[in-house]
Design a protein around this motif. Structure first.
Motif, mmCIF file in Angstrom:
data_model
loop_
_atom_site.group_PDB
_atom_site.id
_atom_site.type_symbol
_atom_site.label_atom_id
_atom_site.label_comp_id
_atom_site.label_asym_id
_atom_site.label_seq_id
_atom_site.Cartn_x
_atom_site.Cartn_y
_atom_site.Cartn_z
ATOM 1 N N VAL A 289 0.845 -1.195 0.000
ATOM 2 C CA VAL A 289 0.000 0.000 0.000
ATOM 3 C C VAL A 289 0.879 1.242 0.000
ATOM 4 O O VAL A 289 1.790 1.382 0.825
ATOM 5 C CB VAL A 289 -0.938 0.006 1.229
ATOM 6 N N ARG A 290 0.580 2.144 -0.949
ATOM 7 C CA ARG A 290 1.247 3.446 -0.997
ATOM 8 C C ARG A 290 0.212 4.494 -1.368
ATOM 9 O O ARG A 290 -0.368 4.436 -2.443
ATOM 10 C CB ARG A 290 2.364 3.442 -2.041
ATOM 11 N N ASP A 291 -0.008 5.444 -0.470
ATOM 12 C CA ASP A 291 -0.987 6.488 -0.740
ATOM 13 C C ASP A 291 -0.439 7.544 -1.703
ATOM 14 O O ASP A 291 -1.195 8.171 -2.438
ATOM 15 C CB ASP A 291 -1.410 7.170 0.567
ATOM 16 N N ARG A 292 0.877 7.727 -1.691
ATOM 17 C CA ARG A 292 1.484 8.714 -2.579
ATOM 18 C C ARG A 292 2.911 8.276 -2.877
ATOM 19 O O ARG A 292 3.504 7.495 -2.134
ATOM 20 C CB ARG A 292 1.498 10.118 -1.950
ATOM 21 N N LEU A 293 3.439 8.777 -3.982
ATOM 22 C CA LEU A 293 4.812 8.477 -4.375
ATOM 23 C C LEU A 293 5.710 9.647 -3.994
ATOM 24 O O LEU A 293 5.510 10.773 -4.454
ATOM 25 C CB LEU A 293 4.895 8.254 -5.892
ATOM 26 N N THR A 294 6.707 9.382 -3.181
ATOM 27 C CA THR A 294 7.691 10.399 -2.843
ATOM 28 C C THR A 294 8.844 10.345 -3.845
ATOM 29 O O THR A 294 8.989 9.391 -4.616
ATOM 30 C CB THR A 294 8.256 10.168 -1.438
ATOM 31 N N ASP A 295 9.693 11.363 -3.795
ATOM 32 C CA ASP A 295 10.889 11.355 -4.631
ATOM 33 C C ASP A 295 11.704 10.074 -4.397
ATOM 34 O O ASP A 295 12.192 9.453 -5.344
ATOM 35 C CB ASP A 295 11.776 12.567 -4.314
ATOM 36 N N GLN A 296 11.829 9.693 -3.133
ATOM 37 C CA GLN A 296 12.631 8.518 -2.807
ATOM 38 C C GLN A 296 11.993 7.245 -3.335
ATOM 39 O O GLN A 296 12.687 6.344 -3.824
ATOM 40 C CB GLN A 296 12.818 8.422 -1.286
ATOM 41 N N ASP A 297 10.666 7.153 -3.255
ATOM 42 C CA ASP A 297 9.971 5.986 -3.804
ATOM 43 C C ASP A 297 10.263 5.826 -5.291
ATOM 44 O O ASP A 297 10.554 4.719 -5.766
ATOM 45 C CB ASP A 297 8.454 6.131 -3.617
ATOM 46 N N VAL A 298 10.162 6.927 -6.027
ATOM 47 C CA VAL A 298 10.371 6.871 -7.474
ATOM 48 C C VAL A 298 11.827 6.562 -7.786
ATOM 49 O O VAL A 298 12.137 5.777 -8.691
ATOM 50 C CB VAL A 298 9.917 8.185 -8.141
ATOM 51 N N PHE A 299 12.737 7.172 -7.028
ATOM 52 C CA PHE A 299 14.164 6.888 -7.217
ATOM 53 C C PHE A 299 14.436 5.396 -7.056
ATOM 54 O O PHE A 299 15.165 4.797 -7.852
ATOM 55 C CB PHE A 299 14.995 7.690 -6.221
ATOM 56 N N GLU A 300 13.835 4.784 -6.049
ATOM 57 C CA GLU A 300 14.083 3.363 -5.795
ATOM 58 C C GLU A 300 13.496 2.484 -6.895
ATOM 59 O O GLU A 300 14.090 1.459 -7.271
ATOM 60 C CB GLU A 300 13.524 2.978 -4.426
ATOM 61 N N LEU A 301 12.343 2.860 -7.436
ATOM 62 C CA LEU A 301 11.789 2.125 -8.571
ATOM 63 C C LEU A 301 12.734 2.192 -9.769
ATOM 64 O O LEU A 301 12.989 1.189 -10.441
ATOM 65 C CB LEU A 301 10.426 2.708 -8.964
ATOM 66 N N ILE A 302 13.265 3.396 -10.029
ATOM 67 C CA ILE A 302 14.217 3.580 -11.132
ATOM 68 C C ILE A 302 15.477 2.755 -10.883
ATOM 69 O O ILE A 302 15.976 2.050 -11.774
ATOM 70 C CB ILE A 302 14.564 5.065 -11.289
ATOM 71 N N GLU A 303 15.990 2.836 -9.676
ATOM 72 C CA GLU A 303 17.226 2.129 -9.332
ATOM 73 C C GLU A 303 17.075 0.626 -9.523
ATOM 74 O O GLU A 303 17.932 -0.033 -10.131
ATOM 75 C CB GLU A 303 17.611 2.459 -7.896
ATOM 76 N N ARG A 304 15.971 0.064 -9.026
ATOM 77 C CA ARG A 304 15.767 -1.381 -9.145
ATOM 78 C C ARG A 304 15.594 -1.797 -10.606
ATOM 79 O O ARG A 304 16.161 -2.798 -11.057
ATOM 80 C CB ARG A 304 14.561 -1.819 -8.313
ATOM 81 N N GLY A 305 14.802 -1.026 -11.355
ATOM 82 C CA GLY A 305 14.597 -1.366 -12.759
ATOM 83 C C GLY A 305 15.868 -1.257 -13.572
ATOM 84 O O GLY A 305 16.149 -2.103 -14.433
ATOM 85 N N ALA A 306 16.669 -0.226 -13.303
ATOM 86 C CA ALA A 306 17.916 -0.035 -14.043
ATOM 87 C C ALA A 306 18.924 -1.130 -13.715
ATOM 88 O O ALA A 306 19.628 -1.629 -14.605
ATOM 89 C CB ALA A 306 18.500 1.342 -13.728
ATOM 90 N N LEU A 307 19.012 -1.507 -12.443
ATOM 91 C CA LEU A 307 19.947 -2.573 -12.080
ATOM 92 C C LEU A 307 19.487 -3.916 -12.634
ATOM 93 O O LEU A 307 20.320 -4.776 -12.948
ATOM 94 C CB LEU A 307 20.109 -2.633 -10.562
ATOM 95 N N TYR A 308 18.169 -4.099 -12.759
ATOM 96 C CA TYR A 308 17.701 -5.302 -13.434
ATOM 97 C C TYR A 308 18.230 -5.328 -14.868
ATOM 98 O O TYR A 308 18.778 -6.340 -15.320
ATOM 99 C CB TYR A 308 16.173 -5.383 -13.454
ATOM 100 N N LEU A 309 18.075 -4.212 -15.598
ATOM 101 C CA LEU A 309 18.573 -4.176 -16.975
ATOM 102 C C LEU A 309 20.080 -4.396 -17.016
ATOM 103 O O LEU A 309 20.592 -5.097 -17.897
ATOM 104 C CB LEU A 309 18.199 -2.855 -17.645
ATOM 105 N N ALA A 310 20.800 -3.801 -16.077
ATOM 106 C CA ALA A 310 22.252 -4.006 -16.030
ATOM 107 C C ALA A 310 22.581 -5.492 -15.882
ATOM 108 O O ALA A 310 23.531 -5.998 -16.492
ATOM 109 C CB ALA A 310 22.859 -3.207 -14.882
ATOM 110 N N SER A 311 21.781 -6.201 -15.100
ATOM 111 C CA SER A 311 22.027 -7.634 -14.888
ATOM 112 C C SER A 311 21.753 -8.451 -16.143
ATOM 113 O O SER A 311 22.199 -9.599 -16.246
ATOM 114 C CB SER A 311 21.152 -8.155 -13.744
ATOM 115 N N GLN A 312 21.042 -7.882 -17.092
ATOM 116 C CA GLN A 312 20.705 -8.599 -18.322
ATOM 117 C C GLN A 312 21.729 -8.368 -19.440
ATOM 118 O O GLN A 312 21.619 -8.982 -20.509
ATOM 119 C CB GLN A 312 19.312 -8.181 -18.805
ATOM 120 N N VAL A 313 22.695 -7.477 -19.208
ATOM 121 C CA VAL A 313 23.734 -7.231 -20.206
ATOM 122 C C VAL A 313 24.861 -8.238 -19.988
ATOM 123 O O VAL A 313 25.517 -8.245 -18.944
ATOM 124 C CB VAL A 313 24.275 -5.794 -20.113
#
Length: 563
Positions: A198-222
């Motif tokens: 549950v998340r009522d709102r997205l903070t800067d940190q929440d969005v940063f962490e989504l970006i970080e996890r998604g980007a590191l996933y892509l890095a792991s696929q190279v």
């Protein structure tokens, strides 16, 4: 942390949120799911007349399971039944037929006592309601259903598909705990957000962490070669046996956007490997008929207009964020290739050439290529200020305007017109950009699929609108925009993208959670995780983070005041 300690810490959160289904059903039914983070969750459940008895029975089953398997529990999830609805197999099948493929968000039990029961996440993670991509709606996959039922409960628990057979639809809610973290997360109940934190709102940190996890996933696929693992079907951990050079380049572009935010060294190394593969293995040089040197992204026996375009995006973005000029000559050659595919009289692009003779294969394939080509040239112009690239985009837009390309609501065109109005702030371009989204806001707000390119469309449009109000003579154009609806749709879409993220509380129900956790998926394609799927989530979220950092809703209020 030992399982007993983990259970002790999580129990108060379950008790605080638990609600009995009431009626003629077990007063308390608890599901306990555990995973070591590398294998599919094991699930045990128990029903009783009160919470304490159900907890004791369920945790005893869980402890026995973990001890027998020697499992080190990383993820613990506990769900409880809040509502039970009795129906028949016939009626349930009709209900599934009205539900989009993979969007059924309820559990099911095969008996009134809920002794043979499955969470929604078990059903979807094991493709038990998936009839294949040719079936647009949910449907019982009897083979997958019975394989998992036998694995979970033993032989003899197969689903009887008889039309009058009773089945019981379950509404559940839950909590999740990662043993390596201190926080227990409450999870959403049935609905589009079902099963995630549950998340009522997205903070800067929440969005940063989504970006970080998604980007590191892509890095792991190279891979070490620089080539990607192209994608996965996560229900059964099967690779997608295909490759697409255009998506290699566009995914690399999104990774560079993310690296500008995170500055993660692992990500940077993956980007460098990917760019090396792109520039040495996928791009070919060619002498053009007028003697100029061109370059083309080759995909099998084809050259795609969009392929050259996304190469320009990746290489120009890399030059911008690193300060290097080592790809400038290659970018110029790629841009020559784009111009080779443009009619200088009409501005129209040819979309696909044969390789290696560069003869026309398809004058038109998909409108994305037009927006990508113009956007790529704009980014190169922004880097080098070479007038030829801007002039080519102006010619292209003459054609886009006459062809009414705004009717496509294309995110690439939104990106491009935002760039174009930076250097040519003319009313016709702003009007094009507005028409590209103005009658599309209900779709952006309410679309059931995550559709990450919709957020990209909105973020580029928002940046353009902020620029528009800098020119008082242009402000009447805002009369065509419902700004309240615009920002509501933007925010709703940004938050909705969380439903396409492989949170651990959802990834744990798939065969190899370690492979997919932190990535992004396309639910209606059997939760497919492909590099370009992740790419579009990342690009939209990077733009949304910049929007939040620049003031977010305050920007909206300023824009409304200026209008």
């Amino acid at each position: 942390m030992h399982l007993s300690e983990l259970l002790a810490e999580v129990r108060p959160h379950v008790e605080a949120n638990f609600r009995s289904p009431g009626g003629d059903w077990p007063a308390c039914t608890l599901f306990f799911s555990v995973s070591d983070g590398t294998s599919r969750a094991r699930v045990r459940h128990a029903s009783a007349s009160d919470f304490a008895s159900a907890w004791l029975a369920g945790t005893e089953k869980l402890e026995q399971l973990v001890q027998r398997r020697g499992m080190q529990v990383r993820w613990l999830r506990i769900d409880w039944v809040e509502e039970v609805r009795e129906t028949t197999m016939k009626a349930w099948s009709e209900e599934l037929a009205k539900t989009k493929r993979n969007y059924y968000r309820y559990g099911v039990a095969l008996d009134r006592g809920l002794k043979i029961a499955f969470l929604e996440q078990e059903l979807n993670g094991n493709a038990m309601l998936y009839g294949g991509n040719e079936v647009a709606h949910a449907t019982v996959n009897l083979h997958n259903f019975n394989v998992y039922a036998a694995n979970r409960y033993g032989a003899g628990t197969e689903l009887d598909p008889g039309r009058d057979r009773a089945v019981y639809v379950l509404s559940t809610r839950g909590v999740f705990r990662d043993a390596l973290e201190a926080r227990t997360h409450l999870l959403y109940g049935p609905g589009r957000n079902a099963g995630r934190r549950v998340r009522d709102r997205l903070t800067d940190q929440d969005v940063f962490e989504l970006i970080e996890r998604g980007a590191l996933y892509l890095a792991s696929q190279v891979q070490e070669s620089g080539k990607f693992h192209y994608g996965w079907h996560p229900c059964f951990d099967r690779p997608i046996n295909a490759y697409n050079s255009l998506r290699h380049a566009s995914t690399t572009y999104a990774m560079i956007e993310a690296w500008e935010v995170t500055r993660d060294e692992t990500l940077k190394q993956a980007i460098d490997r990917s760019l090396s593969y792109l520039t040495t293995k996928l791009i070919a040089q060619a002498e053009l008929p007028d003697g100029r040197r061109g370059a083309f992204l080759v995909d099998g026996s084809e050259v795609k207009l969009g392929g050259n375009a996304v190469c320009l995006l990746a290489l120009s973005k890399y030059a911008q964020v690193t300060g290097t000029d080592r790809h400038h000559a290659l970018m110029a050659a790629l841009a020559e290739g784009v111009l080779f595919m443009q009619d200088p009289a009409t501005g129209r692009f040819v979309h696909v050439l044969n390789y290696p003779d560069l003869s026309v294969k398809e004058p038109f394939r998909i409108i994305y290529y037009d927006g990508e080509a113009a956007f790529g040239l704009m980014r190169l112009y922004g880097l080098t200020r070479e007038p030829r690239w801007l002039e080519a985009v102006v010619r292209a837009f003459d054609y886009f305007l006459s062809a009414e390309h705004w009717k496509a609501h294309d995110h690439w065109l939104s990106y491009c017109v935002n760039e174009l109005t930076t250097y040519r702030p003319q009313a016709k371009y702003f009007e094009f950009g507005i028409k590209n989204f103005a009658d599309y806001l209900d779709f952006v707000r309410d679309r059931i699929t995550t559709f990450p390119t919709l957020l990209e469309l909105m973020m580029a449009a928002e940046t353009m609108l902020q620029r528009l109000v800098m020119y008082p003579e242009m402000r009447p154009l805002l009369n065509a925009v419902d700004l309240d609806a615009f920002y509501e749709a933007l925010e709703r879409r940004a938050h909705y993208l969380q439903n396409g993220h492989f949170w651990p509380e959802y990834a744990m129900y798939f065969r190899n959670p370690a492979r997919i956790v932190g990535s992004f998926f396309i639910r209606h394609h059997a939760f497919r995780v492909r590099i370009d799927d992740v790419e579009h989530y990342l690009s939209g979220l990077v733009a949304y983070l910049r929007y939040l950092q620049a003031g977010g809703r305050v920007r909206a209020l300023r824009l409304q005041a200026a209008a």
